[in-house]
Enzyme design. Structure first.
Site, PDB file in Angstrom:
ATOM      1  N   VAL A 282     -13.967  -1.933  -7.390  1.00  0.00           N
ATOM      2  CA  VAL A 282     -14.034  -1.512  -6.013  1.00  0.00           C
ATOM      3  C   VAL A 282     -15.142  -1.369  -5.499  1.00  0.00           C
ATOM      4  O   VAL A 282     -16.284  -1.251  -5.980  1.00  0.00           O
ATOM      5  CB  VAL A 282     -13.414  -0.055  -6.190  1.00  0.00           C
ATOM      6  CG1 VAL A 282     -13.571   0.508  -4.579  1.00  0.00           C
ATOM      7  CG2 VAL A 282     -12.337   0.066  -6.760  1.00  0.00           C
ATOM      8  N   GLU A 308      -7.119  -2.867 -10.365  1.00  0.00           N
ATOM      9  CA  GLU A 308      -6.674  -1.546  -9.856  1.00  0.00           C
ATOM     10  C   GLU A 308      -6.557  -1.484  -8.341  1.00  0.00           C
ATOM     11  O   GLU A 308      -5.700  -0.532  -7.775  1.00  0.00           O
ATOM     12  CB  GLU A 308      -7.288  -0.357 -10.562  1.00  0.00           C
ATOM     13  CG  GLU A 308      -8.671  -0.296 -10.266  1.00  0.00           C
ATOM     14  CD  GLU A 308      -9.758   0.777 -10.801  1.00  0.00           C
ATOM     15  OE1 GLU A 308      -9.153   1.171 -11.897  1.00  0.00           O
ATOM     16  OE2 GLU A 308     -10.686   1.353 -10.150  1.00  0.00           O
TER      17      GLU A 308
END
Lengths: 507, 507
Positions: A282, A308
C-alpha cells in the site's frame, strides 16, 4: 472439482451464482439509530470493526461512541480492525479518549501519536493470522465483544461487505454481538466483487480451495449467528481513502529498475513460464510501481495481481488491457479511483475479486501461486534486514500490515524504496536496522533508484557490497567505512555495535 | 477422499501400500566406488546433499572428495543440505578447503568457524522454502549440480531415504546429476517410516494433501529421472548424531512452567478441545521439554507431535503411551536412541512418520493443524524480538533452521530459554536483540526458569515489564534502568540506541 464442489468444500456462505436480491434491508431487522446502537457496545468492549486500506469501515456508530464519550461516557475500548480505517474511528474515537487498545494496523496521525505517547496500547500483528488471533482469544477477550461492520446489504443472519472485506468474517464469528451499518452511499453493485469462502479453523482447517488467483469459489455474503444481531443502522457517507501523490522522479527510476529486474526474472525462471503474479504494498510508491509495470516487456505472459489492496495504478493497467485480473481484500482507491470503479462496477468485477484478508494474504496461497512480493520500507540494512514500522527504532508509523505475509512466503521478495528520506537528509540504507520487521531470511532483492541488489545466495559480506551500490552516492563512503570497522570484529555478519546506530535519528 | 485418491492427488512416487522389495540394489545400476563417484562432481558444483538433524547424510562420496582435495584437486563446492549433516561433510570437506559456499543450516564447529572467518559464504534460509530456493535457481546455479543422497535402497529411477528425508526430493528434482550412497548400516526397515508426497510447484502447486498430523498419503520412495543417475556407491557407517546432555535444573524448571502454561491453554482455548499438537526445536533443551511434557495434565486430550525432528524425548513419551503420534523429517536421535528405534522399527513406525522437510515444516500445515511451536534462542529482547542465530549480533552458531517456519505460522508460539548463558555471566533477556530472526509480530510467549511472559495482545511497554519478570534476578535492576532511559525518548517501542548493546559481548 467443479466450482459447485469447491464452494461446498469451502463452506461458502451463499451460493456463488445467487445474486444478492435488490434492496439493502432484508427481513425483520433491529433497525435503530447510531446513538442507540452505540449503547450495545459495552464500555470496555473489544470492538471489532470492518475496514481495510482505509475503506469499508463503520462510520456512524464510532461517531456516536465518540459523541457519548465527549458527553461523559467512560469508554475504554479495544479496537481491532483488519487494516487501516478512517477518521471516524482512528481520529474521532481516539480524540475522545475512548480507545485503550488498538490492533493491528492504523495509518492516521491521531492514533499514531497516541500509540507513540503510550496512551493507546498497540500490538502489531500480521494480517493473515489476525482472524485466528481474535478467534482463539489470545489477542482480546471476546466476551462482551462487538463486531461493528459496514455493509451494502444485510439480512437476519448475513451481510454483504462494502468496499473491503478484511477480517469481517472472523470478527462476526468471534464476537458476542453484531452491529451492522448499511451505507446508502456504497453501491449495492459492490456485491459483484466479493468472493467469501471459508476453510474452517485449526486443528481441522481445510486448505483454502482456490486453485488460481482469479478463481471464484464463494459468494458475496458473510453469514453470522442470527442471535448476535443487536442493531442495524442506516447510514450515508463516503470512505476517506488514501490520496496518492503523483509519482516522483525517484519512484519512476525505481519502477524502471523493477521492470528490468522482472523482465530478466521471467525469462530466467520456469516459475514464470506463463504468467507473472505480483503483489504491491500500500502507498504512493506501490501505486506508482503498479502503474509502471504495464511498460515491462513480459513477452506473452499474463500479468496477474494477487495482493491485499487494489489501488488506482491497477485500474490503469486493467483499462489498458495489461492486467489479466486482480485479487485483493480492499478497494483502497483514491476518491477518483472509487468513482471510476463505482461507475463501471459490473465491468470491473469481471476481472477484480475481493477476498477475506486471510485468503488474500494466506501464506499458503502466496506460496502456491508463486507471487512476487514488492513492498516498501522505512529502512533496509546492509545485510537485508528490513524496518517497515518504527522510525528511529521506536516511533510507529503504521504497522507491519500484510508485508510479512507476502515477503515471508513469496518465492521472490523485493523491497523497493527510495535511497534517502527526509528530503535527502537520511540514508534509507543503514548499517543496522533500528527495528526489524522482515529478516535477512526473507528478502531476496532490494531496489532503489540506484539499482537492484540481488541478495539471493549471498553471504552477509557479499550482500553488504551490493547494498552499498544501491545507496545514495553521498552515503556510500560512510557505509564502506562502517563495513571496514565492522569487519575488524569478524563473524558471519560483521557488526560494529558501538557505531551501528550513529546515523539513526534520536529525535 | 480415500487414501488412494489422496495419494494420486499428491502425485506420490509410489503406491503407499506397496512395500519396498527386499534387498538394497534393484535393477541395472551404475555401481562404483566412492572415488569414482566423486569424479562425477564438477569442481565448482552445487552439491545438494541429503541429511537433516545430523543424520541421513552421505558419507563416502564427501570423504572421497575431501581426499581428492587433499591430493590436489581444486574444489570450490556450494554445499546445500536440508538441515545439519555430519563431519564427513561439514568437517572433512571444509578442512580440505573444498567448500566455497554452504546453505542453509549447519551445526559443526569446523564449518561454523569457516563461516565466521568469511572463508565459507553462508546464507541462512528457512527450511520450508529451501526446496523452491533450489528449484527455481535463485540460491545456486543448478547447471552442473549434483545431488548426493544416502539411501537404504535404490532402483534406476527411485531411492528410499535413510534416517532423514529433508529436501532430498527437491534436490534430485533440481539437480543435473544424482549419486546415491546405499548404506548397509542403515536398516532397510527405515522405509516403514517414510511418507513421501508431492504437491507440485508454483504457480500450480496443490495444497499438501494431509488432513491430519499422523496421516499417511505417500510411500517410501523418492523418484527421479533415470537419466540423471551417475553412480551408486555401497557404503557402511553410522550417522554421527546429536548427543544430548542430561536435563539441567534450569531445563526442568522451564519444563514445569511450560507444562503449567499448556495446561491452562488447553482448558482456555477451543483450539485444543480434543488434542494438543506441539513442535519442539532441536537441542538438549528441546529434548528435555519433550520428555517432560508427559507429566502435564492434558485431561483426556491426545498429545501429538508435528515437528521437524524426532528426538529421544519423544521415544520416551511414545513408550509411556503419552504421545499418540509423531511426524518429522529426521530421526535426530542419539546413538542410543537410534539403537532403540532400529531394534523395534516396525512397532515405532505405527506411530512415527517421516515426511519431506517442506511438508514437516509447511507454513500451511503448521497453521491448519494448529501446532504449538516451542523453540529456544540465543537471546530475546524486552519487546519480544528473538535472536536464534548470531552471538553478539555477528557470530553464527547454526542457522535459523525450521524455527521460523513454526514460530511464524503457529497459532501459539513459545520461545523457551534459560535466563542466563555463559555460566550466568550473560543475561539472555536483553534490551535489544543484537540480531533478529523472529520478530515481535510472531512470538506469543517467552518462558524461562523464572516463569512465563505471555505477550499476546500486549503493547511493547507491557511486554517489557513481563519479560523483566522472567529475567534472572541479578539483571532485573539493570533492565528496569534501561527501560527508564529508553522511556525518556518516547515512542511505541522505546529504545535507547546509545546503550542498547552495552551488555552485548564484543569478543
Amino acid at each position: 472439482m467443479t466450482r459447485d464442489d469447491r464452494a461446498a468444500a469451502a463452506g461458502a456462505d451463499s451460493d456463488p451464482h445467487e445474486r444478492v436480491p435488490d434492496g439493502r434491508l432484508h427481513g425483520d431487522l433491529p433497525v435503530t439509530d447510531a446513538a442507540a446502537a452505540a449503547e450495545h457496545v459495552p464500555d470496555d468492549a473489544a470492538m471489532l470493526v470492518s475496514g481495510f486500506g482505509s475503506v469499508g469501515y463503520p462510520k456512524a456508530v464510532p461517531r456516536a461512541l465518540a459523541d457519548a464519550a465527549h458527553a461523559g461516557r467512560d469508554l475504554s475500548l479495544s479496537v481491532v480492525s483488519g487494516g487501516s480505517v478512517g477518521g471516524d474511528i482512528d481520529e474521532a474515537l481516539v480524540e475522545a479518549d475512548a480507545v485503550a487498545r488498538r490492533y493491528p494496523f492504523q495509518a492516521r496521525e491521531a492514533v499514531n501519536a497516541a500509540i507513540n505517547d503510550g496512551r493507546v496500547a498497540f500490538a502489531d500483528r500480521h494480517i493473515s493470522s489476525l482472524g485466528d488471533d481474535v478467534r482463539f482469544g489470545g489477542l482480546v477477550d471476546t466476551d462482551d465483544s462487538v463486531a461493528v461492520i459496514e455493509a451494502v446489504a444485510v439480512g437476519p443472519d448475513w451481510l454483504v461487505p462494502s468496499t473491503s472485506i478484511g477480517l469481517t468474517h472472523a470478527f462476526v464469528e468471534a464476537a458476542d454481538a453484531v452491529i451492522v451499518e448499511v451505507n446508502a452511499d456504497q453501491p449495492l453493485a459492490l456485491s459483484a466483487f466479493h468472493d467469501v469462502c471459508r476453510s474452517g479453523t485449526p486443528p481441522e482447517r481445510d486448505p483454502v480451495p482456490l486453485s488460481a488467483p482469479d478463481e471464484r469459489v464463494g459468494g458475496p455474503r458473510i453469514g453470522f449467528d442470527a442471535g448476535k444481531l443487536r442493531a442495524v443502522v442506516e447510514t450515508t457517507g463516503r470512505d476517506a481513502p488514501y490520496e496518492f501523490r503523483d509519482p516522483t522522479d525517484v519512484d519512476l527510476r525505481i519502477a524502471d529498475h523493477l521492470g528490468d529486474f522482472l523482465e530478466r526474472e521471467v525469462r530466467r525462471s520456469r516459475l514464470f513460464e506463463e504468467s507473472l503474479r505480483v503483489q504491491f504494498g500500500v502507498g504512493s510508491l506501490g501505486n506508482a510501481l503498479m502503474g509502471a509495470l504495464g511498460d515491462a516487456d513480459l513477452g506473452d505472459r499474463d500479468l496477474i495481481y494477487y495482493g491485499e489492496v487494489l489501488q488506482d495504478g491497477l485500474l490503469d493497467l486493467l483499462d489498458a488491457g495489461a492486467l489479466r485480473s486482480a485479487s485483493a481484500t480492499s478497494l483502497a482507491l483514491s476518491t477518483e479511483g472509487q468513482r471510476r470503479l463505482f461507475e463501471d462496477a459490473e465491468r470491473y468485477a469481471e476481472s477484480v475479486v475481493l477476498r477475506p484478508g486471510d485468503v488474500s494474504n494466506a501464506p499458503a496461497l502466496v506460496d502456491r501461486f508463486g507471487v512476487v512480493a514488492v513492498n516498501s520500507a522505512v529502512e533496509v540494512d546492509l545485510y537485508g534486514h528490513v524496518n517497515s514500522t518504527c522510525l528511529g527504532g521506536s516511533r510507529m508509523v503504521g504497522g507491519v500490515g500484510g508485508s510479512g505475509d507476502f515477503t515471508r512466503n513469496a518465492p521472490l521478495s523485493v523491497v523497493a524504496l527510495g535511497s534517502t528520506a527526509a528530503g535527502g537528509d537520511v540514508s534509507t540504507v543503514v548499517p543496522k536496522a533500528s527495528h526489524v520487521d522482515h529478516t535477512e531470511h526473507d528478502v531476496d532483492a532490494v531496489i532503489t533508484e540506484y539499482g537492484v541488489a540481488d541478495l539471493r545466495g549471498t553471504s552477509p559480506r557479499e550482500r553488504a557490497r551490493r547494498l552499498v551500490d544501491c545507496a545514495h552516492p553521498d552515503y556510500r563512503g560512510d557505509l564502506r567505512a562502517y563495513l571496514d570497522r565492522a569487519g575488524e570484529g569478524g563473524g558471519h555478519e560483521p557488526v560494529d555495535l558501538d557505531t551501528a546506530f550513529d546515523w539513526t535519528d534520536r529525535a
